[in-house]
Design an enzyme around this catalytic site. Sequence first.
Site, PDB file in Angstrom:
ATOM      1  N   ASP A 105       0.841  -1.198   0.000  1.00 45.72           N
ATOM      2  CA  ASP A 105       0.000   0.000   0.000  1.00 45.72           C
ATOM      3  C   ASP A 105       0.879   1.253   0.000  1.00 45.72           C
ATOM      4  O   ASP A 105       1.638   1.469   0.945  1.00 45.72           O
ATOM      5  CB  ASP A 105      -0.875  -0.021   1.267  1.00 45.72           C
ATOM      6  CG  ASP A 105      -2.230   0.601   1.056  1.00 45.72           C
ATOM      7  OD1 ASP A 105      -2.310   1.571   0.291  1.00 45.72           O
ATOM      8  OD2 ASP A 105      -3.197   0.128   1.675  1.00 45.72           O
ATOM      9  N   ASP A 207      -3.215   4.324  -2.395  1.00 45.71           N
ATOM     10  CA  ASP A 207      -4.247   4.881  -1.532  1.00 45.71           C
ATOM     11  C   ASP A 207      -4.718   6.238  -2.070  1.00 45.71           C
ATOM     12  O   ASP A 207      -3.903   7.053  -2.515  1.00 45.71           O
ATOM     13  CB  ASP A 207      -3.680   5.041  -0.119  1.00 45.71           C
ATOM     14  CG  ASP A 207      -4.703   5.507   0.886  1.00 45.71           C
ATOM     15  OD1 ASP A 207      -5.656   4.762   1.147  1.00 45.71           O
ATOM     16  OD2 ASP A 207      -4.535   6.619   1.424  1.00 45.71           O
ATOM     17  N   GLU A 276      -7.012   3.232  -5.634  1.00 47.57           N
ATOM     18  CA  GLU A 276      -8.270   3.418  -4.914  1.00 47.57           C
ATOM     19  C   GLU A 276      -8.836   4.790  -5.275  1.00 47.57           C
ATOM     20  O   GLU A 276      -8.222   5.817  -4.984  1.00 47.57           O
ATOM     21  CB  GLU A 276      -8.038   3.356  -3.402  1.00 47.57           C
ATOM     22  CG  GLU A 276      -9.304   3.656  -2.598  1.00 47.57           C
ATOM     23  CD  GLU A 276      -9.022   4.157  -1.190  1.00 47.57           C
ATOM     24  OE1 GLU A 276      -9.883   3.964  -0.317  1.00 47.57           O
ATOM     25  OE2 GLU A 276      -7.947   4.754  -0.968  1.00 47.57           O
ATOM     26  N   HIS A 339     -10.644  -2.657   4.822  1.00 45.03           N
ATOM     27  CA  HIS A 339     -10.338  -2.153   6.157  1.00 45.03           C
ATOM     28  C   HIS A 339     -11.052  -0.839   6.483  1.00 45.03           C
ATOM     29  O   HIS A 339     -10.878  -0.315   7.592  1.00 45.03           O
ATOM     30  CB  HIS A 339      -8.828  -1.935   6.279  1.00 45.03           C
ATOM     31  CG  HIS A 339      -8.310  -0.890   5.334  1.00 45.03           C
ATOM     32  ND1 HIS A 339      -8.283  -1.073   3.972  1.00 45.03           N
ATOM     33  CD2 HIS A 339      -7.825   0.356   5.551  1.00 45.03           C
ATOM     34  CE1 HIS A 339      -7.803   0.018   3.396  1.00 45.03           C
ATOM     35  NE2 HIS A 339      -7.526   0.902   4.331  1.00 45.03           N
ATOM     36  N   ASP A 340     -11.828  -0.311   5.554  1.00 49.00           N
ATOM     37  CA  ASP A 340     -12.479   0.985   5.756  1.00 49.00           C
ATOM     38  C   ASP A 340     -13.997   0.922   5.857  1.00 49.00           C
ATOM     39  O   ASP A 340     -14.630   1.938   6.144  1.00 49.00           O
ATOM     40  CB  ASP A 340     -12.122   1.947   4.609  1.00 49.00           C
ATOM     41  CG  ASP A 340     -10.741   2.561   4.755  1.00 49.00           C
ATOM     42  OD1 ASP A 340     -10.255   2.663   5.901  1.00 49.00           O
ATOM     43  OD2 ASP A 340     -10.155   2.943   3.726  1.00 49.00           O
TER      44      ASP A 340
END
Length: 548
Positions: A105, A207, A276, A339-340
């Site tokens: 990431d 990200d 993303e 994870h969000d």
Amino acid sequence: MTPSTSAPDKDWWRGAVIYQIYPRSYQDSNGDGIGDLKGITARLPHVAALGADAIWISPFFTSPMKDFGYDVSNYVDVDPMFGSIADFDAMIAEAHRLNIKVMIDLVISHTSDQHEWFVESRSSRINSKSDWYVWSDPKPDGTPPNNWLSIFGGSAWHWDPTRMQYYMHNFLASQPDLNMHNPQVQNAVLDATRFWLERGVDGFRLDTINFYFHDKLLRDNPALAPERRNASTAPAVNPYNFQDHLYDKNQPENLEFLKRFRALLEEYPAIAAVGEVGDSQYGLEIVGQYTSGNDKMQMCYAFEFLAPEPLTPKVVAKTQEAFAAAAPEGWACWAFSNHDVVRHVSRWGANVADRIAFAKLMAAILMTQRGSVCIYQGEELGLTEADIAFEDLQDPYGIQFWPEFKGRDGCRTPMVWDSAAQQAGFSTATKTWLPIPVEHAINAVSVQEGKDDSVLEHYRRFLAFRRAHPALVKGDMEFHTIGETALAYTRTLANETLLCVFNMSAEPARIPLPEGSWNVLEDHGFISKIEDHAVELPAWGAYFARHA
């Protein structure tokens, strides 16, 4: 560079199944209650047995952990919490031995305010890095330069008394935004990217890829009509949703930077990146731009399947058709959980009586989409969203908006390996960084492994089924039935056409088959019955066949 055990395949990412690991919560190897790189290495056989092609590891770089690694203070080192560079190298070597690609990431829209770049930048207006972040003078009345908002609440501007200026932060005030309009900043983040390429990584997850650039004129964002507000980028209680984000992100200059990034990747044998795109208004349009021309991102994912909106046949069809229209040259990467967001078994199945059947069907739908696929750790166990008490919260996002929005800790609790072991096999510590719910521990890997009707074995079986049929990996997609609860589509590659039929309801259903002759496929775990050119499916059932 760490050698790969397999011949380079530049197209390996197309249709790949990528397993996301949140390192704080995967496996603790040293008993401090927090997961680490050695822990990931020890558990890689689980990923291999699952059948994933790659892992994506959320940030493990040096960080003060205000946003749990998404606030980087050193791009080219491992935070001691997670281990060392040597531990990373050992993990890469083991992953490659198991034929697992490694994606990491990269967070290059912003840094921590403790990064040496920012420390220097804020020290004066005339230092060598004074323009490495987004600084602005206040308005004459001392207020911020414009109306931009932070996703984490409040203004996107924070006052710095040393420079007597505001700096921009799209997230926490401790996460200042880099000024990507400065070529030196671009060079610095590309140098950091090269550092990890030289260590043998196979790709990157970028990200907040659409946040890299801001409007140079710092123009105010216009208001967004209430009917256009969407809570998939930020929770509904956040006024961030009240603006049309025309100027604080999604800027055209990003396209040229992404070409520079891709050119760097092309210097290496078989590297892939997935971006993303965080935007609920223009997400698919941006994905189309960023994946066009074969000179920017290989893949992007938007938030369509991560949104609160329940998954229905119409949503699946609308999303795929919208992606095809917006990104005719692009390739999607789909996820139902990460994870969000709230885990999808809870987000969409809160009122479903048979959670196991529901989890299996959702997996089958995800694995048969056109595009690559991300699986989030614990998803293969059918884990639900954990209910974390306020006093146990770690996520600043949840603390800010509690209780209307409980933050992201509920999907970040530690992985459960052994129901009979201390802390479900995650750690030997008396207390883990987030508590482990009892309802998770009783569904640990040890409980499900070898149990034919478990969610875990279903994931393993279905990933093998997907690999056995290339049409499911890289084939085209055509929809045939889009009912209230009935969904049918075909995937076609070369001379293979596969039919996928789903009953997305808690009641048995009879769904007509498309014209033609179909030979039923097995080895996927679903049971069906054919009668009069229709398939009879139980609740949350599925049917798969090959065109004769």
